[in-house]
Enzyme design. Structure first.
Site, PDB file in Angstrom:
ATOM      1  N   LYS A 128     -20.057 -10.402 -11.072  1.00 50.76           N
ATOM      2  CA  LYS A 128     -19.974  -9.621  -9.842  1.00 50.76           C
ATOM      3  C   LYS A 128     -21.050  -8.543  -9.802  1.00 50.76           C
ATOM      4  CE  LYS A 128     -18.416  -7.496  -6.162  1.00 50.76           C
ATOM      5  NZ  LYS A 128     -18.602  -8.027  -4.805  1.00 50.76           N
ATOM      6  N   THR A 159     -13.792  -4.586  -7.642  1.00 54.50           N
ATOM      7  CA  THR A 159     -15.010  -4.654  -8.453  1.00 54.50           C
ATOM      8  C   THR A 159     -14.867  -3.668  -9.603  1.00 54.50           C
ATOM      9  OG1 THR A 159     -16.359  -5.276  -6.550  1.00 54.50           O
ATOM     10  CG2 THR A 159     -17.509  -4.349  -8.439  1.00 54.50           C
ATOM     11  N   CYS A 217     -20.450  -1.515  -1.444  1.00 52.39           N
ATOM     12  CA  CYS A 217     -20.673  -2.230  -2.701  1.00 52.39           C
ATOM     13  C   CYS A 217     -21.960  -1.846  -3.422  1.00 52.39           C
ATOM     14  CB  CYS A 217     -20.673  -3.741  -2.446  1.00 52.39           C
ATOM     15  SG  CYS A 217     -19.093  -4.391  -1.853  1.00 52.39           S
ATOM     16  N   ASP A 240       0.850  -1.190   0.000  1.00 49.63           N
ATOM     17  CA  ASP A 240       0.000   0.000   0.000  1.00 49.63           C
ATOM     18  C   ASP A 240       0.885   1.240   0.000  1.00 49.63           C
ATOM     19  OD1 ASP A 240      -1.962   2.117   0.927  1.00 49.63           O
ATOM     20  OD2 ASP A 240      -3.260   0.360   1.004  1.00 49.63           O
ATOM     21  N   HIS A 275     -35.445  -8.656   4.329  1.00 52.14           N
ATOM     22  CA  HIS A 275     -35.758  -8.007   5.613  1.00 52.14           C
ATOM     23  C   HIS A 275     -35.888  -6.511   5.370  1.00 52.14           C
ATOM     24  CE1 HIS A 275     -35.979  -7.981  10.012  1.00 52.14           C
ATOM     25  NE2 HIS A 275     -35.406  -6.780   9.913  1.00 52.14           N
ATOM     26  N   PRO A 276     -37.046  -5.924   5.686  1.00 51.53           N
ATOM     27  CA  PRO A 276     -37.254  -4.497   5.396  1.00 51.53           C
ATOM     28  C   PRO A 276     -36.407  -3.611   6.280  1.00 51.53           C
ATOM     29  CG  PRO A 276     -39.062  -5.354   6.704  1.00 51.53           C
ATOM     30  CD  PRO A 276     -38.216  -6.538   6.344  1.00 51.53           C
ATOM     31  N   GLY A 277     -36.090  -2.437   5.786  1.00 53.88           N
ATOM     32  CA  GLY A 277     -35.283  -1.509   6.551  1.00 53.88           C
ATOM     33  C   GLY A 277     -35.213  -0.153   5.886  1.00 53.88           C
ATOM     34  N   PHE A 302     -32.068 -11.559   2.213  1.00 53.27           N
ATOM     35  CA  PHE A 302     -32.222 -10.204   1.678  1.00 53.27           C
ATOM     36  C   PHE A 302     -33.688  -9.808   1.509  1.00 53.27           C
ATOM     37  CE2 PHE A 302     -27.876 -11.156   0.843  1.00 53.27           C
ATOM     38  CZ  PHE A 302     -27.217  -9.943   0.924  1.00 53.27           C
ATOM     39  N   ARG A 331     -19.903   4.019   4.796  1.00 51.55           N
ATOM     40  CA  ARG A 331     -20.166   4.396   3.411  1.00 51.55           C
ATOM     41  C   ARG A 331     -21.623   4.181   3.023  1.00 51.55           C
ATOM     42  NH1 ARG A 331     -15.017   1.359   0.778  1.00 51.55           N
ATOM     43  NH2 ARG A 331     -15.439   0.001   2.581  1.00 51.55           N
TER      44      ARG A 331
END
Length: 447
Positions: A207, A122, A263, A30, A254-256, A252, A331
């Protein structure tokens, strides 16, 4: 085998540490000298359960090391992974590939043997071919192949996802490169993990297609939740009823308050832009992006409504600031939309998150940060659960009532049972559990 991992962000550090656990000699590279200094000192710059021990054990075993010198890191490497960031580009929403292409140029300048160059970041379809072109232009005589190996790591469960994945996808155009990748992933072959070999472009598309499909499921159940509120249905029962269908699946659903993280937001937008560039627009994904953006802002409106239609001069406690539990990642978190809206409406906002407050403070400086959920609620006019950390699942309800000025809870993750909360005297607002179970009672109690 020996590999170099360019980039020590979330993907690079987790992937490098996991490969070293497989027995591979891994050098993580890095340009950020401070980050490398901290890693060498045993400090992990991100929160991921189990990662600190994994890194420490493999550094001690001599299989994992860190450097800012790519030339040193690439010496004797069989493969070099590009795991740098690809954020949304300002202005047009395309993925910013400048870090990927810069890494490709540096790899070209430092190759000393046959090297498999692997894009782990990605990246949009066609990026691998451009990486190949950049390296070939700088090193016409270079002995290398370019592969695509997208990651499918969930923050908070990344180590298990790497060690026991649903599948491994590898885009490779030569037998030589495929063999190198087979050897790297040999421990997963032994536990019969599906290894899907494709061409470069197909791997890159897999992806994006995977992430946008999952984002679509989240957005679908969120819109169904809104309809459930209007018609008096319970979205949890709806999700269970459709999720038991093997063609749909339970995950996937489940409400929110909308998806966030590193991503889904950028990948859905990048795929939309790629599709538009190729004249094959993805109308479904365009709608998903728009609906999700609007939803996060609408969550502030729910909080205001639960407080009697106004938060001017009131204090609201927010529990959870990160986009999901078991990470410090802020993020595109819903809190980044909710907090400014509440402050504009005149509220004082207190926040508490088990791991994300240092990161949150950089982005949301106007919050009063507290050291516990109970401290955040002490004297507040209402409390809202934004992220479903485990410690918020069993709060002392009686204690909450004594701390809040009025027993008003807005549960954006449906952590608690509506009937139990109302029986305990709370004005309780949740998502998608029938009209009579949401806004009305909360608003009355808050007035």
């Amino acid at each position: 085998m020996r590999i170099a991992m360019i980039g020590t962000g979330y993907v690079g550090l987790v992937t490098g540490a996991c490969f070293s656990e497989f027995g591979v000699d891994v050098v993580c590279v890095d340009k950020d000298e401070e980050k490398i200094r901290r890693l060498k000192a045993g400090e992990i710059p991100i929160f991921e359960p189990g990662l600190d021990d994994l890194v420490a054990n493999n550094v001690k075993a001599g299989r994992l090391s860190f450097t800012t010198d790519l030339a040193e890191g690439m010496k004797g490497c069989d493969a070099v992974f590009i795991a740098v960031g690809t954020p949304s580009r300002r202005g047009d929403g395309h993925a910013d590939l400048s870090y990927v292409y810069a890494a490709a140029a540096e790899i070209a300048d430092n190759m000393d043997r046959y090297t498999v160059v692997v894009t782990k970041s990605t990246v949009p379809v066609g990026t691998g071919r451009e990486v190949e072109r950049i390296i070939r232009q700088r090193r016409p005589d270079g002995d290398f192949d370019v592969c695509s190996n997208p990651e499918f790591l969930r923050e908070g469960a990344a180590i298990n996802d790497f060690m026991r994945p649903d599948r491994v996808v590898i885009g490779a155009g030569s037998d030589r490169s495929r063999e190198v990748m087979r050897q790297l992933y040999r421990p997963l072959f032994l536990i019969e993990t599906p290894i899907v070999f494709t061409e470069l472009e197909t791997s890159e598309m897999i992806k994006y297609a995977a992430n946008t499909f999952l984002a679509t499921k989240i957005t679908f159940i969120n819109e169904i939740a809104d309809l459930c509120e209007r018609v008096g249905a319970d979205v949890h029962d709806v999700a269970k009823g459709i999720g038991l269908d093997g063609r749909i699946g339970r995950k996937f659903l489940h409400p929110g308050p909308g998806y966030g993280g590193s991503c889904f937001p950028k990948d859905t937008l990048a795929l939309v832009k790629t599709a538009q560039d190729y004249g094959s627009p993805l109308r479904i994904i365009e709608t998903v992006v728009d609906v999700n953006h609007r939803r996060k802002r609408a969550m502030a409106e729910r909080i205001v409504a639960a407080c009697g239609g106004s938060v001017d001069g009131k204090t609201v406690a927010l529990l959870g600031l990160t986009f999901k539990p078991n990470t410090d990642d802020m993020r595109d978190s819903p809190s980044l939309d909710i907090v400014p809206e509440l402050i504009r409406a005149g509220a004082t906002v207190r926040g508490y998150d088990p791991e994300g407050m240092d990161e949150a403070a950089k982005l949301l400086p106007d919050i009063k940060y507290c050291q516990s959920a109970y401290e955040a609620m002490d004297g507040a006019d209402a409390v809202a659960i934004v992220t479903e950390w485990n410690e918020f699942r069993a709060l002392d309800i009686n204690r909450i009532k004594t701390l809040l000025k009025a027993p008003v809870m807005i549960d954006l993750r449906n952590v608690y049972d509506p009937q139990e909360m109302r029986a305990a005297g709370f004005a309780y607002t949740c998502i998608g559990r029938g009209t009579e179970r949401t806004g009305g009672a909360a608003s009355e109690a808050a007035q």
